[in-house]
Design an enzyme around this catalytic site. Structure first.
Site, short mmCIF file in Angstrom:
data_model
loop_
_atom_site.label_atom_id
_atom_site.label_comp_id
_atom_site.label_asym_id
_atom_site.label_seq_id
_atom_site.Cartn_x
_atom_site.Cartn_y
_atom_site.Cartn_z
N LYS A 129 0.83 -1.21 0.00
CA LYS A 129 0.00 0.00 0.00
C LYS A 129 0.86 1.25 0.00
O LYS A 129 0.51 2.25 -0.63
CB LYS A 129 -0.95 0.01 1.21
CG LYS A 129 -2.10 -0.96 1.03
CD LYS A 129 -3.18 -0.74 2.05
CE LYS A 129 -4.31 -1.75 1.87
NZ LYS A 129 -5.22 -1.78 2.98
N LYS A 210 -4.95 -10.20 -6.47
CA LYS A 210 -6.19 -10.62 -5.78
C LYS A 210 -7.33 -9.65 -6.12
O LYS A 210 -7.07 -8.47 -6.42
CB LYS A 210 -5.97 -10.70 -4.27
CG LYS A 210 -5.67 -9.39 -3.62
CD LYS A 210 -5.68 -9.47 -2.12
CE LYS A 210 -5.52 -8.03 -1.62
NZ LYS A 210 -5.59 -7.79 -0.24
N LYS A 213 -11.00 -4.07 -3.65
CA LYS A 213 -11.88 -2.91 -3.80
C LYS A 213 -11.20 -1.81 -4.58
O LYS A 213 -11.85 -0.96 -5.19
CB LYS A 213 -12.27 -2.37 -2.42
CG LYS A 213 -13.19 -3.28 -1.65
CD LYS A 213 -13.30 -2.84 -0.20
CE LYS A 213 -13.91 -3.93 0.65
NZ LYS A 213 -13.49 -3.89 2.04
P1 TYM Z 1 -10.52 -6.31 4.15
O1 TYM Z 1 -11.56 -5.28 4.45
O2 TYM Z 1 -9.52 -5.98 3.08
O3 TYM Z 1 -11.19 -7.68 3.74
C1 TYM Z 1 -12.19 -8.32 4.53
C2 TYM Z 1 -11.98 -9.84 4.44
O4 TYM Z 1 -12.05 -10.28 3.07
C3 TYM Z 1 -10.90 -11.08 2.76
N1 TYM Z 1 -10.53 -10.86 1.35
C4 TYM Z 1 -10.38 -11.84 0.45
N2 TYM Z 1 -10.50 -13.18 0.54
C5 TYM Z 1 -10.29 -13.90 -0.60
N3 TYM Z 1 -9.97 -13.35 -1.80
C6 TYM Z 1 -9.84 -12.01 -1.92
N4 TYM Z 1 -9.55 -11.47 -3.12
C7 TYM Z 1 -10.05 -11.19 -0.77
N5 TYM Z 1 -10.01 -9.85 -0.55
C8 TYM Z 1 -10.31 -9.66 0.76
C9 TYM Z 1 -9.81 -10.57 3.72
O5 TYM Z 1 -8.80 -11.53 3.91
C10 TYM Z 1 -10.60 -10.27 4.98
O6 TYM Z 1 -10.74 -11.44 5.76
N6 TYM Z 1 -7.17 -5.68 7.83
C11 TYM Z 1 -8.45 -6.28 7.49
C12 TYM Z 1 -9.60 -5.80 8.38
C13 TYM Z 1 -9.43 -6.04 9.85
C14 TYM Z 1 -9.48 -7.30 10.52
C15 TYM Z 1 -9.34 -7.00 11.91
C16 TYM Z 1 -9.61 -8.62 10.08
C17 TYM Z 1 -9.25 -5.09 10.80
N7 TYM Z 1 -9.21 -5.66 12.03
C18 TYM Z 1 -9.32 -8.02 12.85
C19 TYM Z 1 -9.61 -9.63 11.04
C20 TYM Z 1 -9.46 -9.32 12.40
C21 TYM Z 1 -8.81 -5.89 6.07
O7 TYM Z 1 -8.36 -4.89 5.57
O8 TYM Z 1 -9.75 -6.71 5.49
#
Ligand code: TYM
Length: 340
Positions: A129, A210, A213
């Site tokens: 990022k 991957k 968004k």
């Molecule tokens: P975020 O918002 O990017 O994504 C939410 C969840 O979706 C999964 N994910 C995917 N899984 C499979 N293929 C993909 N292309 C894909 N894109 C996203 C992510 O692995 C995630 O599980 N840092 C985290 C948010 C967070 C969090 C937490 C997660 C903040 N605090 C505590 C777990 C526990 C994030 O940015 O997820």
């Protein structure tokens, strides 16, 4: 919609303290996509059968990159609707907004005090990022300490996430273990739960990346709100590989393997076995699109019934339930650190 939600007493009566606790979060930035759903959210919903689920809209994490005022407010409400429509039941589970529970930022500071600069610098999400951004905030760098606080504040046993969050959960384990070795047995050490299939859904236009968004082409991501026609078009235009053989081989044939993986997860099948049914890419694309449309239809129907006020009420209920757990854990941490 006739979404009834109980009093605190009702919600407490349905939670069983002996169940393992699952915690996870999603950034409320733009519409939830198929990668989020297949990699994580579907498991959140399924885990409600066996765990005490705590699910968080991490709005403060979303602020680690510049946003317009009000952007996150609207997106948080929309993301909450997405989660409820995919099956997160705000009465059985705890569904809430991170900024509504102040203990998250307080514990994050304690985590920053035990996290090493070097270990934060090695986080691949930060590297990715920060390389692609003009402005790199300090919050983007310390992001994993807030994520660790999210998880640790709920005495979490398992963290259902997609593969891209593996490193952040391992970091959480490391710093929680370090905290405990300094201050006593205070924090529960969590484990990640990453699905075997669907953990990394790739972009339909750039299958080497991957699905995300922030993808450069909107044709690369399937959104939970896409119409049937949009889904069909996106799969039809999906980038495949140069030869025409249908084989599950993510390394050498990322485009076709991604389509097979999506079809497999959507139909609870196996990508290698499914590949045997196809000799051409066209029918595979048609079937993958049809499976995704079927998968999303009930979610879209439910979503259209949710209004803003009901959603806000449910999030307020969730924040109350979350505080009931977070406040005593934070007190435990304060006691252990021993400030005046
Ligand atoms: P975020 O918002 O990017 O994504 C939410 C969840 O979706 C999964 N994910 C995917 N899984 C499979 N293929 C993909 N292309 C894909 N894109 C996203 C992510 O692995 C995630 O599980 N840092 C985290 C948010 C967070 C969090 C937490 C997660 C903040 N605090 C505590 C777990 C526990 C994030 O940015 O997820």
């Amino acid at each position: 919609m006739a979404l009834s939600y109980g009093s605190m007493a009702d919600s407490e009566a349905t939670s069983t303290a002996t169940r393992p606790r699952a915690f996870s979060g999603i950034q409320p930035t733009g519409t939830v996509h198929l990668g989020n759903y297949l990699g994580a959210l579907r498991n959140w919903s399924r885990l409600q059968e066996t765990t005490d689920g705590v699910y968080c809209l991490v709005d403060l994490h979303a602020l680690s990159v510049p946003r317009e005022p009000g952007e996150i407010q609207r997106a948080t409400l929309e993301a909450a609707k997405d989660l409820i429509s995919i099956g997160i039941d705000p009465q059985r589970s705890t569904l809430f907004v991170q900024s509504h529970v102040r203990e998250h930022t307080e514990l994050a500071w304690q985590m920053q005090c035990v996290a090493g600069f070097g270990e934060l610098r090695r986080m691949t999400q930060f590297k990715d990022k920060s390389e692609s951004s003009q402005f790199v905030s300090a919050a983007l760098f310390t992001y994993p300490t807030l994520q660790a606080a999210d998880i640790l504040l709920y005495d979490t046993d398992i963290v259902p996430v997609g593969d891209d969050q593996r490193q952040h959960v391992e970091f959480t384990r490391d710093i929680a273990t370090r905290f405990n070795s300094r201050f006593g047995d205070v924090l529960v050490i969590p484990e990640h739960r990453i699905p075997q299939a669907g953990a990394r859904i790739m972009d339909l236009q750039h299958p080497e990346n991957k699905m995300s968004k922030s993808a450069e082409s909107p044709m690369g991501s399937v959104l939970l709100t896409d119409t049937e026609a949009q889904i069909e078009k996106k799969f039809k235009r999906a980038v495949t590989d140069t030869d025409s053989e249908v084989r599950y081989d993510p390394e050498n044939k990322p485009g076709v393997s991604n389509l097979l993986a999506i079809l497999a997860v959507a139909t609870d099948g196996d990508p290698t076995t499914l590949a045997e049914n196809y000799t051409q890419y066209g029918p595979l694309k048609t079937d993958a699109a049809a499976a995704v449309i079927e998968l999303l239809r009930p979610i879209q129907n439910k979503r259209s019934e949710l209004d803003d006020q009901t959603t806000v009420d449910l999030l307020n209920l969730g924040a109350d339930k979350a505080r009931d757990v977070a406040v005593p854990v934070m007190e435990r941490v304060r006691d252990a650190v021993k400030l005046l």
